[in-house]
Design a protein around this motif. Structure first.
Motif, PDB file in Angstrom:
ATOM      1  N   ASP C 108      -2.783   1.981   1.128  1.00 55.26           N
ATOM      2  CA  ASP C 108      -2.225   0.639   1.237  1.00 55.26           C
ATOM      3  C   ASP C 108      -3.215  -0.381   1.774  1.00 55.26           C
ATOM      4  O   ASP C 108      -2.866  -1.261   2.532  1.00 55.26           O
ATOM      5  CB  ASP C 108      -0.958   0.666   2.106  1.00 55.26           C
ATOM      6  CG  ASP C 108      -1.172   1.454   3.390  1.00 55.26           C
ATOM      7  OD1 ASP C 108      -2.269   2.008   3.566  1.00 55.26           O
ATOM      8  OD2 ASP C 108      -0.247   1.515   4.210  1.00 55.26           O
ATOM      9  N   GLY C 109      -4.487  -0.269   1.403  1.00 57.78           N
ATOM     10  CA  GLY C 109      -5.453  -1.302   1.769  1.00 57.78           C
ATOM     11  C   GLY C 109      -5.145  -2.584   1.011  1.00 57.78           C
ATOM     12  O   GLY C 109      -4.392  -2.575   0.035  1.00 57.78           O
ATOM     13  N   TYR C 110      -5.763  -3.681   1.459  1.00 52.84           N
ATOM     14  CA  TYR C 110      -5.505  -4.969   0.807  1.00 52.84           C
ATOM     15  C   TYR C 110      -5.969  -4.947  -0.633  1.00 52.84           C
ATOM     16  O   TYR C 110      -5.351  -5.508  -1.513  1.00 52.84           O
ATOM     17  CB  TYR C 110      -6.251  -6.070   1.577  1.00 52.84           C
ATOM     18  CG  TYR C 110      -5.791  -7.460   1.282  1.00 52.84           C
ATOM     19  CD1 TYR C 110      -4.572  -7.894   1.792  1.00 52.84           C
ATOM     20  CD2 TYR C 110      -6.540  -8.322   0.514  1.00 52.84           C
ATOM     21  CE1 TYR C 110      -4.137  -9.177   1.547  1.00 52.84           C
ATOM     22  CE2 TYR C 110      -6.106  -9.610   0.256  1.00 52.84           C
ATOM     23  CZ  TYR C 110      -4.905 -10.027   0.771  1.00 52.84           C
ATOM     24  OH  TYR C 110      -4.472 -11.304   0.517  1.00 52.84           O
ATOM     25  N   THR C 137     -11.617  -7.205   0.796  1.00 53.58           N
ATOM     26  CA  THR C 137     -12.282  -8.479   0.525  1.00 53.58           C
ATOM     27  C   THR C 137     -13.627  -8.570   1.244  1.00 53.58           C
ATOM     28  O   THR C 137     -13.668  -8.405   2.463  1.00 53.58           O
ATOM     29  CB  THR C 137     -11.396  -9.639   1.012  1.00 53.58           C
ATOM     30  OG1 THR C 137     -10.054  -9.353   0.654  1.00 53.58           O
ATOM     31  CG2 THR C 137     -11.838 -10.946   0.402  1.00 53.58           C
ATOM     32  N   ILE C 190      -4.391  -6.245   7.517  1.00 52.27           N
ATOM     33  CA  ILE C 190      -3.890  -5.235   6.584  1.00 52.27           C
ATOM     34  C   ILE C 190      -4.856  -4.065   6.461  1.00 52.27           C
ATOM     35  O   ILE C 190      -4.446  -2.903   6.489  1.00 52.27           O
ATOM     36  CB  ILE C 190      -3.637  -5.888   5.207  1.00 52.27           C
ATOM     37  CG1 ILE C 190      -2.471  -6.860   5.324  1.00 52.27           C
ATOM     38  CG2 ILE C 190      -3.315  -4.829   4.167  1.00 52.27           C
ATOM     39  CD1 ILE C 190      -2.146  -7.573   4.059  1.00 52.27           C
ATOM     40  N   ARG C 193      -4.670  -1.951   9.516  1.00 54.23           N
ATOM     41  CA  ARG C 193      -3.382  -1.273   9.570  1.00 54.23           C
ATOM     42  C   ARG C 193      -3.399  -0.053   8.637  1.00 54.23           C
ATOM     43  O   ARG C 193      -2.949   1.036   8.995  1.00 54.23           O
ATOM     44  CB  ARG C 193      -2.308  -2.262   9.128  1.00 54.23           C
ATOM     45  CG  ARG C 193      -0.903  -1.825   9.398  1.00 54.23           C
ATOM     46  CD  ARG C 193       0.046  -2.872   8.846  1.00 54.23           C
ATOM     47  NE  ARG C 193       0.247  -3.997   9.751  1.00 54.23           N
ATOM     48  CZ  ARG C 193       0.487  -5.245   9.333  1.00 54.23           C
ATOM     49  NH1 ARG C 193       0.513  -5.518   8.036  1.00 54.23           N
ATOM     50  NH2 ARG C 193       0.680  -6.211  10.195  1.00 54.23           N
ATOM     51  N   ARG C 201      -1.962   9.888  10.079  1.00 54.81           N
ATOM     52  CA  ARG C 201      -1.367  10.927   9.231  1.00 54.81           C
ATOM     53  C   ARG C 201      -2.316  12.111   9.063  1.00 54.81           C
ATOM     54  O   ARG C 201      -1.900  13.274   9.142  1.00 54.81           O
ATOM     55  CB  ARG C 201      -1.021  10.337   7.858  1.00 54.81           C
ATOM     56  CG  ARG C 201       0.200   9.446   7.871  1.00 54.81           C
ATOM     57  CD  ARG C 201       0.636   9.094   6.461  1.00 54.81           C
ATOM     58  NE  ARG C 201      -0.366   8.305   5.751  1.00 54.81           N
ATOM     59  CZ  ARG C 201      -0.416   6.961   5.783  1.00 54.81           C
ATOM     60  NH1 ARG C 201       0.474   6.298   6.491  1.00 54.81           N
ATOM     61  NH2 ARG C 201      -1.343   6.326   5.122  1.00 54.81           N
TER      62      ARG C 201
END
Lengths: 222, 326, 227
Positions: C108-110, C137, C190, C193, C201
């Motif tokens: 779930d990276g940007y 980015t 993000i 995160r 995990r």
């Protein structure tokens, strides 16, 4: 045309592959994110072009006209494969960075173009020299492009030099807190900087032309 | 061009009211840089400096840059971006009348790609302390989280992007301090002031209705369609129209006579395309506001649009007819 | 041109082409043989260098690259259904378990997936984390890669070093903005995160299955036991 000096002038300035003929732009734009990357690919290209032109010129009398293109491609592809393997073995880190662009030297049209236009019609030494000088022209262009992009983008020069010469370090040319204009390193920057380089080369040419005209005019009047 | 500047004044006044006077410093900085760059380039190109300098087009570019950049952007960013717009995007492409891209939007696109962190540092609503803002602009102090805030578009996209949060548009808009009644807090009023200025320009016959109407209508239409289909994921039309650069873009950026389409039908297509791209980039792209990229992409299409919409010159056979005869 | 001459010309061309092909293929084959040992050695050195980023070479003495287990567990390591299993290397010191080195993905990276490599010590403590590849980015979210991090003195990713699994409560395995204990750079939460979640995990996985992971025979496949 065939004097060695003329060939050198032609390859490095008049018919510069990167700035005049604009051949092989894909690697030129993609790999010139830093000086070291660009020059390394340029050197590999010099190697391939010198060998390919030399080999083709030495065996040209055995190559029938109809099958010359397949034979040229065969020769170029083999040489590129050998360079690719050699770099993989001895410059592994650099090989990983340059990646697909080493095998892609095969399809760099400048190699086939010089082989077809020059090497197939000239002596081996002249042909090898022509290949080398065309390659040098590419290195000059790619070094300028890579150097400028790296400097504008990061404020450094020669980052990654340790991949080629272990123990050396990049030069921090601009102040440490330079924010880094990273557009220069991203793809749009490649086009913008290349455009400026071409403009600069044309300006120098026009400048020289004007000087020559100014020089010649009085003589003409007399 | 003077009237265009005049029409921006109400927007700027509201801007100052909500976000402090730093924007005035930015406008001054950008104007000075634009005039200096313009004068230098005109001189270098051997054009009459005074004649071209007074046409005001450089000032419009400068003001648009200041208004689209964060008001607490560092001073050198504003200056560099403005110089880039004037020197590269305008003069290297042939000067006023020749530049294919809107110079202000080129400056914005280049800056947001080069300095994404600085370009997303917006002052929080209510942070209007001029001295503190200047400290950030002059970089004697780096911006703190307390005084900066994501723009409404940025906040919405970031929250919707977090898979764990399971955020919905309504949830985000309701919870966040950035959001006001219909758009972003403060931003919605600035947008309405731009609207007023734009309508005045229209009444003065500086711009025609085609571009703003087509842009806003299409943007609202697409937003309505998608937000009806999936209200949790897509923001509604009002939000889209009053946030980001939409209103400024509709009346002041897309209406640029040089880089925009020229025929009435072409203007409609041009503006509609820009609206579509803006919505797509806002909803799925990696950068918060798609306005600048949409304008640049549509600038690229202008020659094609103009060619396709040119009314046939009387007495000439239309191209289609000619083709058929061949 | 009459029939026999054309045929002869074709034949001649075919022979010439074959000769060229033979000569150059031989050259290539020779080069390949000459460079093969160096290439294999370089590839191995490259892998060890990557491992060395997260696990100092002094901490193990076994032949790390041949002591592996393929892990066919997907959710914990952030893998999608079509991904290959992850190769997990087991570092040992004097025969005793020293560390597990493996890759994990932050889906779930940007800009999409962020691939990480982690080393987890036998004491359930993270030794190091590095980003292997990402599409964040440039200039904004790419600080997760220490090569791109402007803070060279203490790159962001280093804050995970030496973090013990038991030391941090489950609720604290978050970036500060979400109420946890890990930093994130303003404007690009993000990316941080995503990495923080993936590290948690992956660490949890390594801790939960530690004993079995070390005990499995080398070059076997680890599968979660069916409950």
């Amino acid at each position: 045309m065939n004097s060695y000096k003329e060939i050198a002038r032609n390859g490095i300035w008049k018919q510069n592959t990167g700035l005049v003929q604009l051949l092989g732009l894909c690697p030129l734009l993609a790999v010139s994110t830093s000086f070291v990357n660009g020059v390394s690919l340029g050197l590999a290209t010099i190697l391939v072009m010198t060998m390919a032109s030399g080999v083709v010129a030495s065996v040209r009398s055995f190559i029938p006209h109809e099958i010359r293109i397949p034979v040229f491609i065969l020769i170029i592809a083999s040489l590129v494969t050998m360079v690719d393997l050699a770099m993989n073995a001895w410059l592994h880190e650099l090989y990983l960075v340059l990646g697909i662009f080493i095998p892609l030297i095969v399809v760099n049209c400048i190699v086939l173009a010089r082989v077809e236009a020059f090497a197939a019609k000239n002596t081996p030494f002249a042909a090898a020299w022509d290949g080398a000088m065309m390659g040098v022209g590419l290195v000059v262009a790619i070094a300028l492009l890579g150097g400028l992009r790296e400097l504008i983008g990061t404020g450094q020069l020669f980052s990654g030099i340790d991949m080629v010469i272990p123990g050396t370090r990049a030069l921090q040319l601009l102040p440490e807190d330079y924010p880094g204009f990273i557009v220069a390193i991203l793809p749009p920057g490649a086009f913008i900087v290349l455009g400026c380089l071409i403009a600069g080369r044309n300006w120098l040419d026009a400048h020289a032309e004007r000087k020559r005209a100014a020089h010649a005019a009085p003589a003409h009047a007399a | 061009m003077l009237k265009v500047l005049l029409a921006l004044v109400p927007g700027i006044a509201v801007y100052v009211w909500f976000f402090g006077a730093a924007i005035l410093v930015q406008i001054a900085l950008a104007s000075a840089a634009a005039l200096a760059g313009e004068a230098a380039m005109l001189k270098a190109r051997g054009k009459p400096v005074a004649l071209f300098l007074t046409d005001g087009s450089a000032l419009v570019t400068a003001w648009l840059i200041a208004l689209t950049f964060p008001p607490i952007a560092p001073w050198w960013l504003t200056v560099t971006a403005t110089l880039f717009a004037i020197v590269v995007a305008k003069h290297l492409y042939g000067g006023l009348g020749q530049n294919p891209f809107n110079p202000a939007m080129v400056a914005f696109a280049v800056s947001i790609i080069a300095f994404p962190a600085l370009m997303s540092q917006w002052p929080a609503v209510g942070f209007t302390d001029f001295a503190a803002q200047m400290a950030v602009v002059l970089q004697s102090q780096s911006a703190q989280d307390a005084v900066t805030m994501a723009t409404p578009l940025d906040a919405l996209r970031t929250q919707l992007h977090t898979p764990e949060a399971r955020a919905t548009v309504a949830g985000v808009l309701g919870s966040h301090a950035t959001f006001g009644n219909i758009g972003g807090k403060g931003w919605e009023w600035i947008a309405l002031a731009y609207l007023a200025g734009g309508l005045w320009l229209m009444q003065q016959r500086i711009i025609t209705w085609h571009v703003p109407a087509a842009f806003l209508a299409v943007l609202a239409l697409i937003a309505t369609g998608f937000s009806l289909g999936n209200p949790d994921r897509y923001a509604g039309p009002v939000f889209h129209v009053v946030t980001g650069g939409a209103m400024l873009g509709a009346f002041f950026i897309l209406t640029d006579p040089v880089s925009g389409a020229t025929t009435p039908r072409g203007k409609l297509i041009f503006a509609a395309g820009a609206a579509l791209l803006t919505w797509i980039i806002r909803s799925f792209g990696a950068y918060p506001d798609g306005m600048a990229f949409a304008v640049l992409l549509m600038n690229l299409c202008v020659p094609l649009i103009d060619m396709g919409t040119q009314p046939p010159v009387f007495g000439h056979k239309s191209q289609k007819r000619e083709k058929r005869h061949e | 041109m009459n029939e026999p001459t054309a045929a002869r010309a074709s034949l001649r061309n075919a022979v010439i082409l074959t000769v060229f092909a033979l000569v150059f293929t031989t050259l290539m084959a020779t080069t390949y043989r000459a460079t093969l040992p160096s290439i294999l050695a370089s590839a191995e050195a490259e892998k060890l260098k990557l491992v060395g980023e997260v696990l100092p070479a002094a901490r193990y003495d076994n032949a790390l690259l041949s002591d592996w287990v393929d892990v066919a567990v997907r959710a914990e390591l952030g893998l999608a259904a079509q991904d290959d299993p992850v190769r997990l290397y087991r570092a040992r010191h004097g025969g005793a378990p020293a560390a597990l080195v493996f890759e994990a993905v932050a889906p779930d990276g940007y800009g999409g997936r962020i691939r990480l490599i982690l080393a987890v010590g036998a004491d359930n403590r993270l030794i190091g984390v590095r980003v292997v590849s990402h599409k964040e980015t440039p200039g904004l979210g790419d600080y997760i890669d220490p090569k791109k991090d402007r803070n060279k003195a203490s790159p962001w990713i280093r804050q995970f070093d030496a973090t013990g699994f038991a030391e941090v409560a489950a609720a604290d395995w978050k970036v500060k903005k979400d109420g946890g204990r890990f930093d994130a750079r303003a404007g690009a939460t993000i990316s941080a995160r995503a990495v923080t979640g993936a590290v948690r995990r992956a660490l949890q996985f390594a801790v939960d299955h530690r004993d079995r992971l070390y005990a499995l025979p080398a070059q076997s496949v680890f599968e979660k036991s069916v409950p």
